[in-house]
Design a protein around this motif. Structure first.
Motif, short mmCIF file in Angstrom:
data_model
loop_
_atom_site.label_atom_id
_atom_site.label_comp_id
_atom_site.label_asym_id
_atom_site.label_seq_id
_atom_site.Cartn_x
_atom_site.Cartn_y
_atom_site.Cartn_z
N GLY A 1 10.50 24.17 -11.28
CA GLY A 1 9.54 23.54 -12.16
C GLY A 1 8.48 22.80 -11.37
N LEU A 2 7.40 22.43 -12.05
CA LEU A 2 6.34 21.65 -11.39
C LEU A 2 6.76 20.19 -11.36
CD1 LEU A 2 3.38 22.08 -10.29
CD2 LEU A 2 2.64 21.06 -12.45
N PRO A 3 6.77 19.56 -10.19
CA PRO A 3 7.23 18.16 -10.11
C PRO A 3 6.19 17.19 -10.65
CG PRO A 3 6.43 18.87 -7.98
CD PRO A 3 6.36 20.09 -8.88
N ARG A 4 6.59 15.94 -10.80
CA ARG A 4 5.66 14.88 -11.16
C ARG A 4 4.71 14.64 -9.99
NH1 ARG A 4 7.36 11.18 -15.19
NH2 ARG A 4 6.46 9.47 -13.97
N LEU A 5 3.43 14.75 -10.24
CA LEU A 5 2.41 14.54 -9.21
C LEU A 5 1.86 13.13 -9.34
CD1 LEU A 5 0.60 17.98 -9.46
CD2 LEU A 5 2.50 17.33 -7.98
N ARG A 6 1.28 12.60 -8.27
CA ARG A 6 0.85 11.20 -8.25
C ARG A 6 -0.51 11.04 -7.58
NH1 ARG A 6 4.57 7.41 -6.08
NH2 ARG A 6 3.14 6.61 -4.47
N LEU A 7 -1.20 10.01 -8.02
CA LEU A 7 -2.48 9.61 -7.44
C LEU A 7 -2.47 8.11 -7.23
CD1 LEU A 7 -5.41 10.05 -6.54
CD2 LEU A 7 -6.10 9.91 -8.94
N PRO A 8 -2.13 7.64 -6.02
CA PRO A 8 -2.16 6.19 -5.75
C PRO A 8 -3.59 5.70 -5.55
CG PRO A 8 -1.45 7.39 -3.80
CD PRO A 8 -1.62 8.42 -4.89
N SER A 9 -3.87 4.50 -6.01
CA SER A 9 -5.22 3.93 -5.88
C SER A 9 -5.14 2.41 -5.87
CB SER A 9 -6.11 4.41 -7.03
OG SER A 9 -5.63 3.92 -8.27
N PHE A 10 -6.24 1.80 -5.45
CA PHE A 10 -6.35 0.33 -5.49
C PHE A 10 -7.35 -0.02 -6.57
CE2 PHE A 10 -8.15 -3.76 -4.24
CZ PHE A 10 -7.00 -4.50 -4.08
N ASP A 11 -6.92 -0.87 -7.50
CA ASP A 11 -7.76 -1.27 -8.63
C ASP A 11 -8.52 -2.54 -8.26
OD1 ASP A 11 -8.95 -1.82 -10.99
OD2 ASP A 11 -7.11 -1.95 -12.19
N PRO A 12 -9.85 -2.46 -8.07
CA PRO A 12 -10.60 -3.66 -7.69
C PRO A 12 -10.74 -4.67 -8.83
CG PRO A 12 -12.08 -1.80 -8.00
CD PRO A 12 -10.70 -1.26 -8.13
N ARG B 1 0.85 -1.20 0.00
CA ARG B 1 0.00 0.00 0.00
C ARG B 1 0.88 1.25 0.00
NH1 ARG B 1 -4.45 1.00 4.64
NH2 ARG B 1 -5.35 -0.82 3.56
N PRO B 2 0.70 2.20 -0.94
CA PRO B 2 1.49 3.43 -0.95
C PRO B 2 1.24 4.24 0.31
CG PRO B 2 0.40 3.11 -3.06
CD PRO B 2 -0.18 2.10 -2.12
#
Length: 564
Positions: free
Chosen positions: A373-384, A283-284
């Motif tokens: 600069g704008l950094p790499r943004l992230r969206l962690p999720s769980f794929d059901p 889990r992130p």
């Protein structure tokens, strides 16, 4: 017991009969039936009658009383006689079988008072229907939290055909014999109780023991917000099924209708759902509760900035599975990433817009000293779907950041407004994303000797000052006029916001913090304009007032008219 009273019309009113009646005579458990109190008498008109409802433990009153009256006059051998009837009906239901005793009640009118005796009502257990089949199913009995699951309600009818009349009743006609108001539909109430949406059901045919039957199926989608055991309440279908048909001839032709019918009640068993929490393994650490598989992209409305200058960050989240609840999806955890990269983030994010399978978010951010600069943004999720953790990332955006502009406040045009006594605290919140104003020290007096020497050199250039000043003033006025026209013609909150900030920066002569310039002239006006900008930033995403852009434009144009 018979009572005699004089009527208001001078005739004699005779109460000849009063009794309870039940229809049908032997009701079934779970099927509504009618309890009726009937009073008969002699006289011209039935009097108004008051009576208490038949309240019995185990019997639920669904409706009533329904009061009906009737009268007739007959003449026999020259003798006239009048009679009346009055009935009070209640619709009741017994959830279980057994014997129920209707209570002793008193019927009261202006001309009599009579006691109604008790009545025993026997309710039998309803046998399982051999004509109607009802099934409740869940597409996934062990879903993940927030996972979308489908619930299906299927109703099948055994085909009915009257051999004597050679007529078959279709499943569509049998569906009309269900009493939807008396049925318990649970999560299907929203679609089945709607007559138009009820027609959107799927026609299905039975299998196995119901081979040869046909009927309809309704599907609803739902989510379970918390983990643990959840129970789907049973569905109850109440109605009737035909026993026989009859053909009638009318002036309009021949018609066939149901002559007799039998009651039907079918209950589905409850369904237990085990709602699972995403696993702890892999889990992130920055997972905020997103469930599904997504794509994430980021953009800035401009990439050439001055330090502390506000810029709009737009995040676009795409639902790749097509089953996520985007309206309730947690925002991507970007604050820490932006802060580590040298950006300040507005603490009051606006709600996002959802269009189809895409949700759009906007945040107001500003670059500080170490922002490159704008950094790499992230969206962690769980794929059901794959039962695995995923992380959607956006591309980094290079940004050119330069030092903020400084201005000598003494060079500002004079104002027609009087200075207000209450000072405004100038800080980052006066304009989201703006830098701190650096006060330029005033120029001191130079020594008299140096001044005398330089005065002779400068004297020759004084004649050119008026022409230079006029050209500079004319250029600034043209720029303000141009920006003023753009401000008045801008459409939409984003365009208005950009035009408004450009106009205010040009008017004040300060790019990084024009609000602080206005604050030195009118703190209250500066506060009002700052609040209007905040409302404007939020209004495009449902977080502010609809007229926020008009309010900002009005305040800025008012500044010009007052020559602030």
């Amino acid at each position: 017991m018979v009572s005699w009273f004089a009527s208001l019309f001078g005739l004699i009113t005779i109460l000849t009969d009063v009794q309870w009646s039940v229809s049908p005579g032997v009701p079934d458990a779970g099927i509504p039936f009618t309890v009726q109190l009937r009073l008969e008498g002699q006289g011209r008109n039935a009097p108004d009658i008051k009576v208490a409802p038949p309240e019995v433990e185990g019997l639920d009153i669904l409706d009533g009383p329904d009061v009906r009256s009737g009268s007739n006059i007959s003449i026999v051998n020259g003798q006239a006689s009048a009679a009346w009837t009055r009935t009070l009906s209640w619709t009741v239901v017994a959830e279980s079988s057994g014997a129920f005793r209707l209570p002793k009640v008193t019927a009261v009118s202006s001309s009599f008072e009579v006691e109604v005796p008790e009545r025993l009502v026997v309710v039998r257990a309803l046998k399982p229907s051999e004509d109607v089949f009802v099934e409740l199913r869940c597409s996934n009995p062990s879903p993940w939290v927030e996972e979308l699951v489908d619930l299906e309600l299927t109703v099948l009818f055994r085909p009915f055909r009257d051999e004597e009349l050679g007529t078959r009743v279709s499943s569509q006609d049998l569906l009309t014999m269900i009493d939807w108001e008396r049925s318990v539909l649970g999560r299907f109430s929203s679609i089945i109780n709607d007559r138009d949406r009820r027609g959107l059901s799927q026609f299905v045919r039975g299998r196995g023991e119901q081979e040869g039957w046909d009927g309809f199926r309704w599907t609803v989608s739902t989510r379970f917000r918390t983990s643990g055991t959840a129970t789907l309440d049973p569905v109850r279908i109440v109605g009737s099924y035909p026993v026989s048909l009859v053909r009638t001839n009318t002036v309009f032709g021949t018609s066939v209708r149901v002559a007799r019918r039998s009651p039907v009640r079918v209950d589905t068993p409850p369904i237990d759902i085990e709602v699972r929490t995403p696993p702890l393994a892999d889990r992130p650490s920055d997972w905020s509760g997103a469930m599904g598989r997504f794509g994430l992209s980021a953009s800035l409305d401009r990439v050439v900035l001055q330090m502390g200058e506000p810029v709009t960050l737009t995040l676009r989240i795409e639902d790749l599975n097509g089953s996520a609840d985007l309206a309730r999806l947690p925002d991507p955890p970007v604050d820490e990433l932006l802060s580590a990269a040298g950006w300040e983030v507005s603490p009051d994010p606006a709600p996002g817009k959802v269009e189809g399978e895409v949700r759009t978010l906007r945040r107001s951010i500003r670059p500080m000293r170490n922002a490159v600069g704008l950094p790499r943004l992230r969206l962690p999720s769980f794929d059901p779907v794959t039962n695995a953790w995923t992380v959607a990332t956006s591309e980094a955006i290079p940004v050119e950041v330069s030092s903020s502009t400084e201005l000598n406040i003494d060079a500002l045009p004079t104002a027609d407004l009087e200075l207000e006594s209450s000072p405004l605290e100038v800080g980052p919140e006066t304009w989201p994303g703006l830098g701190t104003i650096h006060v330029v020290p005033s120029i001191g007096l130079v020594p008299m000797g140096v001044g005398l020497g330089l005065g002779l050199v400068i004297a020759g250039g004084l004649r050119a000052v008026p022409a230079f000043t006029r050209r500079r003033t004319l250029s600034r006025r043209r720029e303000l006029e141009h920006l003023r026209r753009e401000l008045k013609t801008a459409q939409g909150q984003v365009a208005v916001g950009q035009a408004a900030r450009a106009y205010l920066s040009a008017w004040s002569g300060h790019t990084a913090d024009p609000i602080s310039v206005l604050a030195k002239i009118s703190p209250i006006r500066a506060t009002e304009l700052q609040e209007a900008f905040v409302a404007l930033d939020r209004s495009d995403f449902g977080g502010g007032e609809e007229d926020a852009s008009q309010h900002v434009v009005s305040l800025l144009l008012n500044l010009r008219e007052r020559r602030i």
